[in-house]
Structure formats: C-alpha cells, structure tokens
Design a protein around this motif. Structure first.
Motif, PDB file in Angstrom:
ATOM      1  N   GLY A   1       0.800  -1.218   0.000  1.00 60.56           N
ATOM      2  CA  GLY A   1       0.000   0.000   0.000  1.00 60.56           C
ATOM      3  C   GLY A   1       0.831   1.265   0.000  1.00 60.56           C
ATOM      4  O   GLY A   1       0.513   2.232  -0.711  1.00 60.56           O
ATOM      5  N   SER A   2       1.910   1.278   0.777  1.00 64.86           N
ATOM      6  CA  SER A   2       2.761   2.464   0.817  1.00 64.86           C
ATOM      7  C   SER A   2       3.420   2.718  -0.533  1.00 64.86           C
ATOM      8  O   SER A   2       3.609   3.870  -0.948  1.00 64.86           O
ATOM      9  CB  SER A   2       3.819   2.322   1.916  1.00 64.86           C
ATOM     10  N   GLU A   3       3.761   1.629  -1.253  1.00 62.21           N
ATOM     11  CA  GLU A   3       4.347   1.793  -2.584  1.00 62.21           C
ATOM     12  C   GLU A   3       3.305   2.296  -3.580  1.00 62.21           C
ATOM     13  O   GLU A   3       3.612   3.097  -4.473  1.00 62.21           O
ATOM     14  CB  GLU A   3       4.944   0.472  -3.066  1.00 62.21           C
ATOM     15  N   VAL A   4       2.073   1.827  -3.446  1.00 60.73           N
ATOM     16  CA  VAL A   4       1.000   2.329  -4.317  1.00 60.73           C
ATOM     17  C   VAL A   4       0.839   3.834  -4.124  1.00 60.73           C
ATOM     18  O   VAL A   4       0.759   4.601  -5.099  1.00 60.73           O
ATOM     19  CB  VAL A   4      -0.329   1.603  -4.023  1.00 60.73           C
ATOM     20  N   ALA A   5       0.797   4.255  -2.861  1.00 58.90           N
ATOM     21  CA  ALA A   5       0.647   5.677  -2.574  1.00 58.90           C
ATOM     22  C   ALA A   5       1.833   6.485  -3.107  1.00 58.90           C
ATOM     23  O   ALA A   5       1.664   7.571  -3.676  1.00 58.90           O
ATOM     24  CB  ALA A   5       0.503   5.891  -1.068  1.00 58.90           C
ATOM     25  N   ARG A   6       3.036   5.944  -2.947  1.00 59.64           N
ATOM     26  CA  ARG A   6       4.234   6.647  -3.420  1.00 59.64           C
ATOM     27  C   ARG A   6       4.202   6.830  -4.930  1.00 59.64           C
ATOM     28  O   ARG A   6       4.470   7.930  -5.447  1.00 59.64           O
ATOM     29  CB  ARG A   6       5.481   5.877  -3.017  1.00 59.64           C
ATOM     30  N   ILE A   7       3.875   5.758  -5.657  1.00 62.52           N
ATOM     31  CA  ILE A   7       3.868   5.844  -7.118  1.00 62.52           C
ATOM     32  C   ILE A   7       2.762   6.771  -7.601  1.00 62.52           C
ATOM     33  O   ILE A   7       2.941   7.535  -8.566  1.00 62.52           O
ATOM     34  CB  ILE A   7       3.715   4.433  -7.733  1.00 62.52           C
ATOM     35  N   MET A   8       1.598   6.718  -6.939  1.00 64.36           N
ATOM     36  CA  MET A   8       0.516   7.634  -7.321  1.00 64.36           C
ATOM     37  C   MET A   8       0.954   9.082  -7.189  1.00 64.36           C
ATOM     38  O   MET A   8       0.555   9.938  -7.991  1.00 64.36           O
ATOM     39  CB  MET A   8      -0.712   7.379  -6.449  1.00 64.36           C
TER      40      MET A   8
ATOM     41  N   ALA B   1       3.018  -3.394  -6.340  1.00 67.23           N
ATOM     42  CA  ALA B   1       2.373  -2.107  -6.586  1.00 67.23           C
ATOM     43  C   ALA B   1       2.299  -1.806  -8.078  1.00 67.23           C
ATOM     44  O   ALA B   1       1.336  -1.181  -8.551  1.00 67.23           O
ATOM     45  CB  ALA B   1       3.131  -0.997  -5.865  1.00 67.23           C
ATOM     46  N   SER B   2       3.286  -2.248  -8.845  1.00 61.85           N
ATOM     47  CA  SER B   2       3.257  -2.056 -10.290  1.00 61.85           C
ATOM     48  C   SER B   2       2.012  -2.697 -10.900  1.00 61.85           C
ATOM     49  O   SER B   2       1.340  -2.096 -11.746  1.00 61.85           O
ATOM     50  CB  SER B   2       4.516  -2.661 -10.920  1.00 61.85           C
ATOM     51  N   ALA B   3       1.703  -3.920 -10.449  1.00 60.83           N
ATOM     52  CA  ALA B   3       0.510  -4.603 -10.948  1.00 60.83           C
ATOM     53  C   ALA B   3      -0.763  -3.887 -10.497  1.00 60.83           C
ATOM     54  O   ALA B   3      -1.730  -3.764 -11.262  1.00 60.83           O
ATOM     55  CB  ALA B   3       0.502  -6.052 -10.468  1.00 60.83           C
ATOM     56  N   VAL B   4      -0.781  -3.415  -9.252  1.00 63.24           N
ATOM     57  CA  VAL B   4      -1.938  -2.679  -8.742  1.00 63.24           C
ATOM     58  C   VAL B   4      -2.174  -1.418  -9.571  1.00 63.24           C
ATOM     59  O   VAL B   4      -3.308  -1.115  -9.972  1.00 63.24           O
ATOM     60  CB  VAL B   4      -1.732  -2.314  -7.254  1.00 63.24           C
ATOM     61  N   LEU B   5      -1.103  -0.668  -9.843  1.00 62.82           N
ATOM     62  CA  LEU B   5      -1.247   0.570 -10.609  1.00 62.82           C
ATOM     63  C   LEU B   5      -1.684   0.298 -12.042  1.00 62.82           C
ATOM     64  O   LEU B   5      -2.435   1.083 -12.635  1.00 62.82           O
ATOM     65  CB  LEU B   5       0.063   1.352 -10.584  1.00 62.82           C
TER      66      LEU B   5
ATOM     67  N   VAL C   1      -5.030   2.048 -13.589  1.00 68.28           N
ATOM     68  CA  VAL C   1      -5.124   2.791 -14.845  1.00 68.28           C
ATOM     69  C   VAL C   1      -6.256   2.235 -15.712  1.00 68.28           C
ATOM     70  O   VAL C   1      -7.067   2.988 -16.269  1.00 68.28           O
ATOM     71  CB  VAL C   1      -3.783   2.731 -15.613  1.00 68.28           C
ATOM     72  N   ALA C   2      -6.327   0.908 -15.825  1.00 66.53           N
ATOM     73  CA  ALA C   2      -7.376   0.284 -16.652  1.00 66.53           C
ATOM     74  C   ALA C   2      -8.767   0.601 -16.123  1.00 66.53           C
ATOM     75  O   ALA C   2      -9.684   0.937 -16.890  1.00 66.53           O
ATOM     76  CB  ALA C   2      -7.156  -1.222 -16.702  1.00 66.53           C
ATOM     77  N   VAL C   3      -8.946   0.508 -14.811  1.00 61.57           N
ATOM     78  CA  VAL C   3     -10.261   0.760 -14.214  1.00 61.57           C
ATOM     79  C   VAL C   3     -10.645   2.234 -14.363  1.00 61.57           C
ATOM     80  O   VAL C   3     -11.808   2.553 -14.654  1.00 61.57           O
ATOM     81  CB  VAL C   3     -10.261   0.326 -12.730  1.00 61.57           C
ATOM     82  N   CYS C   4      -9.684   3.129 -14.170  1.00 71.38           N
ATOM     83  CA  CYS C   4      -9.986   4.556 -14.333  1.00 71.38           C
ATOM     84  C   CYS C   4     -10.368   4.882 -15.778  1.00 71.38           C
ATOM     85  O   CYS C   4     -11.278   5.685 -16.027  1.00 71.38           O
ATOM     86  CB  CYS C   4      -8.786   5.386 -13.899  1.00 71.38           C
ATOM     87  N   ARG C   5      -9.684   4.286 -16.722  1.00 73.91           N
ATOM     88  CA  ARG C   5     -10.057   4.487 -18.127  1.00 73.91           C
ATOM     89  C   ARG C   5     -11.484   4.015 -18.387  1.00 73.91           C
ATOM     90  O   ARG C   5     -12.258   4.659 -19.113  1.00 73.91           O
ATOM     91  CB  ARG C   5      -9.097   3.738 -19.041  1.00 73.91           C
TER      92      ARG C   5
END
Length: 432
Positions: free
Chosen positions: A17-24, A310-314, A318-322
């Motif tokens: 989760g922390s990596e997801v937040a960082r990359i976002m 986190a790479s897979a989560v992001l 992206v796909a879901v937001c599109r």
C-alpha cells in the motif's frame, strides 16, 4: 483531459500500500496523461494511524475504512489489506456505493471470487486483481484478454517466491530444508510464520484463480489439491540430480484430454533441467502456459515485494480509471464452461518413489510385482546398499505415467511388504 480528478481510496498501507501511494504521488502527471484525468488519493484506511507514513498527508489517514468506502464520491477502491474479513465486506460496500475495486487479495478471490464478480456485474463495477497472482508479472490480463480467443490447456508455474528461494538454495548449496528456511527468514523472504508459503496455501489460492480464468469455469480454493514442501530433503535433490532434474513447488492447472473436466493442484515435483521453469532462481516466479493456437508461453519476473506488486496494482488502477471515464467496464467473470473439478486421484503423471528395503535377493521382484498388480508401469529402478550397513538398501523406482489413485494403492501395498522397511519419499515428475 478531464480536470475533475478520479478519487481513489486506499485500504491498507503496508509494504504494498505504501508503494502504491508513493507511485501515485511521484508519477501523478504520467498517470493522468495515460488515464485522461488526474487521479487523487482521497483517503487511506489503516489500523495504526499514529505510524509515520512518509509522503502521505496525515489528514488522509483514517481508521474507519467503512466510512471511507461509503463516502459516495470514491471512484476506485484499492484493497491491499488481505485476508477474508473485513476485506470482503469493504469490497461489497464499495460496489454498492459506486466504486470499482482493484485488489491484491488472492485468499478472498480464491474463496469468494464468483460472488464478488456477480455483485460487481450487478452494480456495473469493475473488479481487477492482477496483483493477486505472481506480483508484477502480467498474467491475469493476458489469460482473460490476450488469450480470450484461444483454448488454454495447461498452466504450470512457480507462484511463490519464498518456496522457490528455499528450494533453489537446497539445490545449489546442498543445504537442508531448515537451514534454507532460516536463510530465507534472515533475508526477509520468509515470514516469521512461513506456513502459508511452505505448506502451499498461498500457491493453492493462486492456482484456484488461474484455473478459473484459464478454463472459464469456477474453481475454489477447496477444489485445489495441496501438498507442502517441508518434507523435501537433500536426498530428494540428489536423486533429482541423477535424473537430470531439479525440484520446484508447482501450481498445476490442467484441462482433461477429453475437455470434460479440469484439475488444480500444488505440490513439489521434479522437473527436467531442460524445462524453462528449472532455471527460475531465487525468489522469482514464472508461469508456463500451453494453449492450442499460441502454443507455449512463459511469463517471468519478481513475484512479490512492495514495488513489483504495486506495479501490478497501478496497472489495474489505470485500466479501471479508463473504464470509468468511458462509462464501460472491463472483462468480468467468465465461467460459461461450468466444468467439474476432478479429484486428485484421477490426475495422471510420473512418479519417483524412494524405498528403504531389506538388502537380500528377491526384494526387487516383490516390489515389481506390487507395481504390476496395481497397473503402474516401471520405467527405471536403481538399488544400492546402505553405507551404514544394517542389512538395508535404498531402492528408487521411477514410473511411467499412472493415475494418482493407482500410485497410492501401490504405495499402501508396498508398506505391507515385510521386505519394505519404509517409504522414504514420493515425488511427482512433471514437465516432460
């Protein structure tokens, strides 16, 4: 580009989760360009709010995950807390309050994936979970999208980095299981309680997900045969080396030859050194897919860790937001085949059996007779006297392909022979 941001709620802020937040945060401009709208982290649900989380505004942190997903203005919920509850309730609540979901929760999806997909479809939401299997490796999307026009017959893979590290260490250094586990723990590859990994529970959940997607049928965790790797010994590796093999903990999902059923199983197995999976070292994962038209495909990469997962989560985010922007939803549950899951007894493969026997004439003939009586054909036999004497010998039998039920019957009969002192190990031989 749309200026109103898409709002994301993050459930869990641990390693992933922390990596997801960082990359976002650090890749915000790139993500906005790829999606077509800004993405805003609207809240982060955690258990310990007092913990300092670098790069995350403390005002976003909350312990009330339910209120966060119920807020009504959340576009996407990212669930990385794991476990069954409260994750299941939070995901269903998110669907009911207008949000799509990106999850890395293999245990929940293996147990309740069908129900979650049904609710997502009913509510017109997305449920994406690339990170639930094999970390950063793109696997779920290729199976359910790129290979959607093909017929997948087999998925064979190393889907747990901890177990692969341990087995690779045993193979390369001659270390025993406990010694290799201790090193994996010291390096952070193994948890303080490694049961979920070394007993195959983690891999079994992933196998259930892969089988369901690959064969368009419903496969639950309870349908997956599971066998851990704690009994694998240095002697097993020595035998594997003599056969030109190594040992891996494999997740194997197969469609029956007649196409009428599927099987899913997790267990240690010998595989030839010539097989691509044999060269997968350390904590890496790899999955080998066999299909009618595409033939043989292999997916390889880091299967765990904060940044890779986190790479897979992001990617899913992206796909879901599109999809949100276009007013569409992505591929949902595909279980149209409704194929039954066959029991382990019907699985057909080769076997390596190591026996401790009396070192006297006639033993091999007795053993061979038992195999013949149960319809299991012997490929090779190797016998040698024990160095410690004592009137015992080691007898190693490698079979041709036979059903698991036939092999089990053979082993039980062997145990009843007076000349068989014990069954030292039984291991399947795959990948040939």
């Amino acid at each position: 580009m749309r200026t109103r941001p898409l709002k994301v709620a993050l459930l869990g802020c641990g390693v992933v989760g922390s990596e997801v937040a960082r990359i976002m945060t650090t890749h915000a401009d790139d993500l906005a360009a790829r999606i077509g709208a800004p993405v805003e982290l609207a809240g982060v649900a955690v258990r310990r709010p007092s913990k300092v989380r670098e790069g995350i505004d403390p005002a976003l942190v909350t312990t009330d995950a339910t209120a966060l997903v119920k807020s009504g203005d959340i576009d996407v919920v990212v669930e990385v807390i794991g476990g069954i509850e409260p994750a299941r309730t939070l995901i269903t609540t998110a669907f009911e309050h207008g949000a799509s979901v990106v999850s890395a929760n293999k245990a929940l999806l293996a147990q309740d994936g069908a129900a979650l997909h049904a609710l997502a479809e009913e509510q017109g939401r997305d449920l994406y979970y690339e990170a639930a299997v094999a970390g950063a490796i793109p696997l779920i999307r290729p199976l359910r999208e790129s290979l959607a026009g093909d017929k997948v017959n087999r998925v064979l893979g190393i889907v747990n980095g901890t177990t692969n590290f341990i087995l690779d260490k045993m193979d390369s250094t001659g270390a025993g299981y406990q010694e290799a586990l201790d090193e994996a723990t010291a390096l952070g590859y193994a948890e303080a309680d490694p049961t979920a990994d070394v007993e195959g529970f983690d891999a079994a959940a992933k196998a259930a997900i892969l089988a369901g997607i690959a064969f368009h049928t419903r496969v639950r965790l309870d349908d997956v045969y599971r066998e851990g790797m704690t009994e694998v010994t240095a002697a097993d590796f020595a035998s594997a080396t003599r056969m030109g093999c190594t040992i891996k903990l494999l997740a194997i999902c197969e469609r029956a030859v007649d196409g009428g059923s599927v099987t899913a199983r997790v267990h240690p197995a010998m595989i030839p050194l010539s097989h691509p999976l044999a060269s997968v070292r350390g904590a890496y994962n790899a999955v080998f897919v066999e299909s009618d038209a595409a033939g043989q495909l292999m997916f390889y990469g880091p299967g765990a860790g904060g940044a890779p997962t986190a790479s897979a989560v992001l990617g899913d985010l992206v796909a879901v937001c599109r999809n949100k922007l276009s007013g569409a939803t992505g591929p949902g549950d595909s279980a149209y085949t409704q194929l039954p899951v066959s029991p382990m007894g019907e699985v057909v493969t080769r076997y390596h059996i190591s026996l401790d026997v009396a070192d006297k004439p006639g033993v091999l003939a007795q053993v061979a007779t038992v195999f013949a009586e149960h319809g299991v054909s012997i490929d090779t036999v190797r016998q040698q006297g024990r160095q410690d004497g004592g009137g015992e010998a080691s007898l190693v039998v490698v079979t041709h392909r036979a059903s698991d039920a036939s092999l089990n019957g053979t082993v039980e009969a062997l145990r009843n022979l007076d000349t068989v002192r014990g069954v030292a190990s039984i291991m399947r031989v795959e990948g040939e």
